[in-house]
Design a protein around this motif. Structure first.
Motif, short mmCIF file in Angstrom:
data_model
loop_
_atom_site.label_atom_id
_atom_site.label_comp_id
_atom_site.label_asym_id
_atom_site.label_seq_id
_atom_site.Cartn_x
_atom_site.Cartn_y
_atom_site.Cartn_z
N SER A 90 8.72 27.23 36.16
CA SER A 90 8.18 28.49 36.68
C SER A 90 9.00 29.68 36.21
O SER A 90 8.46 30.69 35.74
CB SER A 90 8.15 28.46 38.21
OG SER A 90 7.29 27.46 38.69
N LEU A 91 10.31 29.56 36.33
CA LEU A 91 11.20 30.65 35.92
C LEU A 91 11.12 30.89 34.41
O LEU A 91 11.07 32.03 33.95
CB LEU A 91 12.63 30.33 36.34
CG LEU A 91 12.89 30.32 37.86
CD1 LEU A 91 14.23 29.65 38.18
CD2 LEU A 91 12.86 31.74 38.42
N GLY A 92 11.11 29.81 33.66
CA GLY A 92 11.03 29.92 32.20
C GLY A 92 9.73 30.55 31.74
O GLY A 92 9.71 31.42 30.87
N ASP A 93 8.62 30.11 32.34
CA ASP A 93 7.31 30.67 31.97
C ASP A 93 7.25 32.16 32.26
O ASP A 93 6.64 32.93 31.51
CB ASP A 93 6.20 29.94 32.74
CG ASP A 93 6.00 28.51 32.25
OD1 ASP A 93 6.56 28.16 31.19
OD2 ASP A 93 5.31 27.74 32.95
N ALA A 94 7.87 32.58 33.36
CA ALA A 94 7.88 34.00 33.71
C ALA A 94 8.62 34.83 32.67
O ALA A 94 8.17 35.93 32.29
CB ALA A 94 8.53 34.19 35.08
N LEU A 95 9.75 34.30 32.19
CA LEU A 95 10.52 35.02 31.17
C LEU A 95 9.75 35.11 29.86
O LEU A 95 9.81 36.14 29.17
CB LEU A 95 11.86 34.33 30.96
CG LEU A 95 12.80 34.30 32.17
CD1 LEU A 95 14.06 33.50 31.86
CD2 LEU A 95 13.17 35.73 32.59
N MET A 96 9.03 34.07 29.53
CA MET A 96 8.21 34.10 28.31
C MET A 96 7.08 35.12 28.45
O MET A 96 6.80 35.88 27.53
CB MET A 96 7.65 32.70 28.03
CG MET A 96 8.70 31.70 27.57
SD MET A 96 7.97 30.10 27.07
CE MET A 96 7.68 29.34 28.65
#
Length: 553
Positions: A102-108
Motif C-alpha cells: 500500500s505504501l509503495g503503491d502510493a509513492l509510485m
C-alpha cells in the motif's frame, strides 16, 4: 522509575530531530491499528506542503493504518525519504506485505523520487521483500541512494528477490535515463548465506556505484565472500566495507585482498571475526602497504592471526597517515606476540591507534599450526553444509534420538551435534537459542565469565538481540537466559555492578570508552530486555539509579 529510565534510554538512542521537509513520529511507541488511530498523522501529512521525509520508526503499524497513511502520500510528489525501520513490532508476518504494498503503491502514484528507503529491524522475511519488490522496480526508485534492510530476516530467498529487483531497476532506469546509482547498502543479520550474497554481488557489480556496504553476520562463507570481492572491484568509489562476522577463511581473504587493490577510496575495512587466518592477513597487509592511501580504520580482530601476520599488518600501516584505528584483538599472538606488535607500532609512532588486545587467544599449538592448512577446506565445507541443511539435521537428530531411546543396547549415534553455546554467542539467532534446548539458560551461564562485567554486558546484548515480542517461545527463552545469567552475576561477590552498567552504556553508544570500544547496532530487543531486567529483584536499585543519573544529564 525503571520504566522511566528505559524511556530516557530509548529517547537518547533515537536522537529524534525534525528537519526541513520532514514529519517525524520516531520512537513514540504508537499502536496504529486502523484508520481512526492515524487520523492525526494523515491530516498532518495532507497539510504538509513539500513533504520530503516521513519517520515512522519505533511505532507499530497495521494494514488498515498503513493504507490510510498511503492514501495521504498519494499526492506528495516531492517525497524522497522513507525512514520506516522497526514499525511492525507485534504484527503478524502476513500483515507486513500488504502494508508495504500500500505504501509503495502510493509513492509510485505520487511520482515520488526516493533517495532513502530504510526498513531495518522489521523481521519481515522473504515475504516482506516481496512487499517492496514492485516499488524497487518502479521509477520511484530510479533515484535511490540508500537502501537499509538491516536485521530483516530476509534469508536466501529474500536476498535473491532483492537482487533481482535491483537488477531490474538498474536495467529499466538505464534505458530511460540515468541508471540506478545506489550508494549505501545495509543488510546485516539477514542469514543471506552464500546464495543470497552471490545474487546480490551480481547486482552490485552491475551498478558499480556503491560507497558503503554493510553486510555483517550473514553466514557467508568463502564462495559468497569471493563473489562479493569480485563485485567490489567494480565499485571504485567504495569507502566503507563491513563484512564482520562472516567466514572468509584463507580463500575468501585472498580474494578480498585482491579486490582491495582496486579500491583506492576505501577508508574503513571491517573484517573482524571473519577468520581471515595468517595467510589472509598477510595478503591484506600487502594490499594495504601498496595502496589504500586514505585508509582510516582496519579491523582484523578474531581472525586466528598469528604473530608473524600481525607484524606484517603493523608494517603495512607504517605510511598510512590518515589511519585512526587498528583492531587486532582476539587473535593468536601470545604474550610475546602482543608485546612485539605493540613495540612494532611504537617504532612507527602508531601505538596509540591499536585497540585493546585483552581477548588475545594466545599462541596456537604447534600441531594445530601444522594441520591448519590441511583441514581448512574440510572445515569450510562442513560450515557450509551445516548452514544449508540445518533443518534436515534437526530432523535427523530427532530420529536418531528416538532410535537410541528404543534400542538402548545399540551404539550411541556419534553424528549428533551437541548444543553449541559459543556458536550462538558468536552469531546470535532465535533458532540457535531455541535449539540449545530446555537447559539453554544454564548452558549460557556456564559459558560466560560472570566475573568479567564487560563480557557479561556483551553476552546480555547478544542474547537480547534475538528477542521477539510476537514469538512467545523466543521471548521466554531470551528473558529466562538473561535472568539466569544476571542473577548469577549479581550474586557473585566479585562482580562489579557499576562496571556492568558502564560497559552496557558504552556498548549502546551512550558513553565514550578510552579503549575505543565500537558500539553495537542497537535493536528493539535491547531496550525490551533492559526494561525487563531493571524490574527484577536481582538488579540492584543503585544500578538503576546510575542509569537514571546518567540519562538525566
Amino acid at each position: 522509575m525503571a520504566t522511566d529510565v528505559v524511556a530516557q534510554l530509548a529517547d537518547s538512542l533515537a536522537k529524534t530531530g525534525v528537519e526541513d521537509g520532514e514529519l517525524s513520529y520516531k520512537g513514540q511507541g504508537r499502536k496504529l491499528d486502523d484508520a481512526q488511530s492515524v487520523e492525526e498523522i494523515v491530516k498532518e501529512i495532507q497539510d504538509y506542503e513539500g513533504l520530503q521525509a516521513l519517520r515512522l520508526e519505533g511505532n507499530t503499524v497495521g494494514v488498515a493504518a498503513a493504507q490510510a497513511i498511503a492514501k495521504a502520500l498519494e499526492k506528495k510528489s516531492e517525497f524522497k525519504c522513507c525512514y520506516w525501520s522497526d514499525m511492525f513490532t507485534g504484527r503478524l508476518r502476513s500483515e507486513i506485505p500488504p502494508a508495504l504494498n500500500s505504501l509503495g503503491d502510493a509513492l509510485m502514484l505520487a511520482g515520488a523520487k526516493l533517495t532513502v528507503l530504510d526498513l531495518s529491524d522489521n523481521a519481515f522475511g522473504p515475504d516482506g521483500v516481496k512487499g517492496i519488490e514492485r516499488l524497487l522496480k518502479s521509477t520511484a526508485c530510479y533515484t535511490l541512494q540508500e537502501l537499509r534492510l538491516n536485521n530483516c530476516g530476509m534469508g536466501i530467498g529474500g536476498g535473491k528477490i532483492l537482487a533481482a529487483a535491483l537488477t531490474q531497476c538498474h536495467k529499466k532506469s538505464s534505458a530511460e535515463g540515468p541508471p540506478l546509482s545506489l550508494k549505501v547498502f545495509v543488510a546485516g543479520r539477514n542469514r543471506l548465506e552464500n546464495d543470497g550474497a552471490t545474487a546480490l554481488a551480481q547486482a552490485f557489480q552491475l551498478m558499480g556505484s556503491l560507497e558503503e556496504v554493510h553486510m555483517p553476520q550473514n553466514g557467508i562463507n568463502h564462495s559468497g565472500v569471493t563473489a562479493l570481492a569480485t563485485a567490489m572491484q567494480h565499485n571504485p568509489n567504495l569507502r566503507i566495507l563491513n563484512l564482520n562476522d562472516n567466514t572468509f577463511s584463507e580463500k575468501g581473504a585472498l580474494a578480498m585482498a585482491q579486490a582491495l587493490t582496486h579500491l583506492r577510496s576505501i577508508q574503513v575495512i571491517n573484517f573482524g571475526d571473519c577468520l581471515v587466518r595468517p595467510a589472509g592477513a598477510i595478503a591484506i597487509a600487502k594490499t594495504v602497504s601498496e595502496g589504500l592511501p586514505i585508509l582510516k580504520e582496519l579491523n582484523l580482530s578474531f581472525g586466528e592471526i598469528t604473530e608473524e601476520a600481525a607484524l606484517a599488518v603493523a608494517q603495512a600501516v607504517k605510511n598510512k597517515d590518515q589511519l585512526e584505528k587498528l583492531d587486532l584483538n582476539g587473535n593468536c599472538l601470545g604474550e610475546d606476540g602482543c608485546k612485539a606488535l605493540k613495540d612494532a607500532l611504537e617504532g612507527i609512532n602508531k601505538a596509540d591507534l591499536l585497540g585493546s588486545l585483552s581477548d588475545d587467544e594466545g599462541e596456537p599449538e604447534d600441531d594445530e599450526d601444522e594441520d591448519e592448512d590441511d583441514e581448512d577446506d574440510d572445515d569450510e565445507e562442513e560450515e557450509v553444509e551445516e548452514e544449508e541443511v540445518e533443518e534436515e539435521e534437526e530432523e535427523e537428530e530427532e530420529e536418531e534420538e528416538e532410535e537410541e531411546e528404543s534400542n538402548k543396547l545399540s551404539t550411541p549415534a556419534s553424528g549428533i551435534r551437541p548444543p553449541d553455546v559459543s556458536s550462538f554467542l558468536s552469531f546470535p539467532s532465535p533458532d540457535k537459542l531455541l535449539r540449545l534446548g530446555a537447559k539453554r539458560a544454564l548452558l549460557i551461564e556456564q559459558q560466560v565469565d560472570v566475573t568479567d562485567a564487560a563480557k557479561t554486558a556483551e553476552a546480555f546484548l547478544k542474547i537480547a538481540s534475538v528477542y521477539k515480542e510476537e514469538n512467545n517461545d523466543v521471548k521466554n527463552a531470551v528473558l529466562d537466559s538473561i535472568d539466569t545469567l544476571l542473577r548469577k552475576a549479581f550474586s557473585t561477590p566479585s562482580f562489579q555492578g557499576y562496571s556492568f552498567v558502564s560497559s552496557l552504556l558504552v556498548l549502546l553508544g551512550l558513553l565514550k570508552s578510552e579503549d575505543k570500544v565500537k558500539p553495537v547496532l542497537v535493536v528493539p530487543g535491547h531496550l525490551q530486555a533492559l526494561e525487563h531486567v531493571v524490574r527484577q529483584d536481582y538488579f540492584p536499585r543503585e544500578n538503576v539509579a546510575v542509569l537514571e543519573a546518567f540519562m538525566s544529564r
